[in-house]
Design an enzyme around this catalytic site. Structure first.
Site, mmCIF file in Angstrom:
data_model
loop_
_atom_site.group_PDB
_atom_site.id
_atom_site.type_symbol
_atom_site.label_atom_id
_atom_site.label_comp_id
_atom_site.label_asym_id
_atom_site.label_seq_id
_atom_site.Cartn_x
_atom_site.Cartn_y
_atom_site.Cartn_z
ATOM 1 C CG HIS A 55 -26.938 43.482 16.604
ATOM 2 N ND1 HIS A 55 -26.114 43.882 15.802
ATOM 3 C CD2 HIS A 55 -27.720 42.574 16.210
ATOM 4 C CE1 HIS A 55 -26.792 43.134 14.741
ATOM 5 N NE2 HIS A 55 -27.380 42.396 15.040
ATOM 6 C CD GLU A 57 -22.295 45.844 18.876
ATOM 7 O OE1 GLU A 57 -23.201 44.951 19.023
ATOM 8 O OE2 GLU A 57 -21.574 45.893 17.845
ATOM 9 C CB CYS A 85 -23.827 45.513 12.282
ATOM 10 S SG CYS A 85 -24.997 46.382 13.061
ATOM 11 C CB CYS A 88 -23.986 48.391 16.375
ATOM 12 S SG CYS A 88 -25.314 47.075 16.811
#
Lengths: 146, 146
Positions: A55, A57, A85, A88
């Site tokens: 992801h 992040e 999410c 993260c």
């Protein structure tokens, strides 16, 4: 001025999200800012890298820690086009980042519903910055997938 | 037989945790098993790599996906010496891993308290395998830190 600065950095995160879009990745982008400078950028690369941990992040947290020379991101703000999410948010919690600014909310996967205590207690959260632009990019992506 | 097999793989995760211990890292170790074979191993490297995302599970998820050639870990079991944190549980949720076996519970940081819906609904969870060995390694580590 604060709001305009937030919008400026969120536009940078949106540039990153568009990079993801162009690679056929779910379009989420991030920048991490320290003392008014962008020290890390990232966009979702889960398909390209075949890796659920890729992801935006996660990549930017790793990158920012490398720039700062320490694993804690105290004094940093992360700008992300979509509410983080659970994964993260957990990573941002470990990082002790000072502030999280996101664009669109994520009712299905966002941490605020599923892991509301994931963050460090001192971390500030602000949602809804350039919300419409951030949400529209996601909607365009999924509309084209149908 | 099932229990013995779980203990065998948890011992392998404990070997990894001891590697972390020897590097002065919080001693958490992981193996990921697919069709009775270990396809990925990892231990906590957050200090060594200066990176809060470098938990044992995160590294092993990335590694296992590389071995399998796809980002989903359906059919895999992860053996981890400590109950996963919010971040790692979120990552395991994205991976759709079939089974999680952990050793010691983590009441302060474990996902079961703070993000109980982090996992895929089909993922099975089992705690307490070689619990005492796993917990003792953590206790030894923190005792030496005082």
């Amino acid at each position: 001025m604060e709001e305009n600065r937030d919008e400026y950095f969120m536009r940078q995160a949106l540039f990153e999200a568009k990079e993801a879009y162009d690679r056929d990745e779910i379009p989420v982008g991030v920048v991490i800012v320290y003392k008014d400078r962008i020290i890390a950028r990232g966009h979702n690369l889960t398909e390209t890298l075949n890796d659920v941990t890729a992801h935006a992040e996660m990549q930017a947290i790793t990158s920012a820690a490398g720039v700062l020379g320490g694993k804690y991101l105290i004094g940093c703000t992360v700008y992300v086009t979509l509410e983080p999410c659970i994964m993260c948010a957990g990573a941002l919690g470990w990082s002790q980042i000072s502030r999280i600014v996101y664009g669109a909310a994520d009712d299905k996967r966002g941490f605020q519903k599923f892991a509301p205590k994931a963050l460090h207690p001192k971390t500030e959260i602000q949602g809804g910055v350039l919300q419409e632009d951030c949400a529209r990019l996601m909607q365009d992506f999924f509309r084209n997938k149908r």
